[in-house]
Design a protein around this motif. Structure first.
Motif, PDB file in Angstrom:
ATOM      1  N   ALA A   1      23.983   8.057  32.391  1.00  8.63           N
ATOM      2  CA  ALA A   1      22.954   7.251  33.059  1.00  8.63           C
ATOM      3  C   ALA A   1      23.312   7.007  34.526  1.00  8.63           C
ATOM      4  CB  ALA A   1      22.758   5.924  32.332  1.00  8.63           C
TER       5      ALA A   1
ATOM      6  N   VAL B   1      20.683   6.337  27.060  1.00 13.54           N
ATOM      7  CA  VAL B   1      20.806   6.810  28.439  1.00 13.54           C
ATOM      8  C   VAL B   1      19.461   6.657  29.136  1.00 13.54           C
ATOM      9  CG1 VAL B   1      21.191   8.855  29.876  1.00 13.54           C
ATOM     10  CG2 VAL B   1      22.692   8.399  27.925  1.00 13.54           C
TER      11      VAL B   1
ATOM     12  N   VAL C   1      18.606   4.562  32.543  1.00 14.25           N
ATOM     13  CA  VAL C   1      18.055   5.208  33.741  1.00 14.25           C
ATOM     14  C   VAL C   1      16.776   4.506  34.170  1.00 14.25           C
ATOM     15  CG1 VAL C   1      17.037   7.337  34.663  1.00 14.25           C
ATOM     16  CG2 VAL C   1      19.153   7.438  33.312  1.00 14.25           C
TER      17      VAL C   1
END
Length: 158
Positions: free
Chosen positions: A109, A142, A146
């Motif tokens: 990330a 992840v 993000v």
């Protein structure tokens, strides 16, 4: 082939010249790449495929073990194969698309967010779930990280 609507009204709304697509070999990440290809057809965008090798996936004690070094090289090799396979699949169907692929190492990330900002990308397109659903439950998705931390627009593909 992509069903494109090349109307000037649609293109005037948003222009994507650089698209970052993290892939991990999962079906959602492949669908994200396909979505990026369709947008590239509309906007003439460059696509950057990336694969991020997660440092935490390396065996315990990786810094001390020759065996771990071999495991690391295997991760790099398999990531390269996967990236190359997907890039060639796109280029076979869409030879005019500008696409490149790179491998990075680090927290997935954090690396995706950093690369998107440093690289001046207009859009990140990624799959909703990655390969390791159990890791997502333990460490957090992840994709979710993000979306939460990126200053660049993120499109999540199911």
């Amino acid at each position: 082939k992509c069903a494109t609507n090349k109307s000037s009204d649609f293109q005037a709304l948003t222009m994507y010249s650089k698209i970052l697509v993290p892939i991990d070999g999962s079906e959602p990440s492949i669908r994200a790449l396909d979505h990026a290809v369709c947008l590239s057809e509309i906007h003439g965008s460059e696509i950057q495929l990336i694969s991020v090798i997660d440092e935490l996936k390396l065996p315990f004690g990786a810094q001390y073990s020759l065996w771990a070094q071999d495991s690391h090289q295997e991760l790099v090799r398999s990531s390269l194969e996967s990236l190359n396979k997907e890039m060639m699949r796109v280029l076979d169907a869409y030879p005019e698309i500008m696409i490149d692929a790179k491998i990075h190492e680090g927290d997935p990330a954090d690396t995706i967010v950093r690369l998107a900002e440093e690289g001046g990308y207009d859009l990140i397109i990624m799959g909703k779930k990655g390969q390791n659903i159990i890791e997502d439950l333990v460490r957090g998705s992840v994709t979710r990280k993000v979306v939460k931390h990126s200053k660049v627009t993120v499109t999540v593909v199911n």
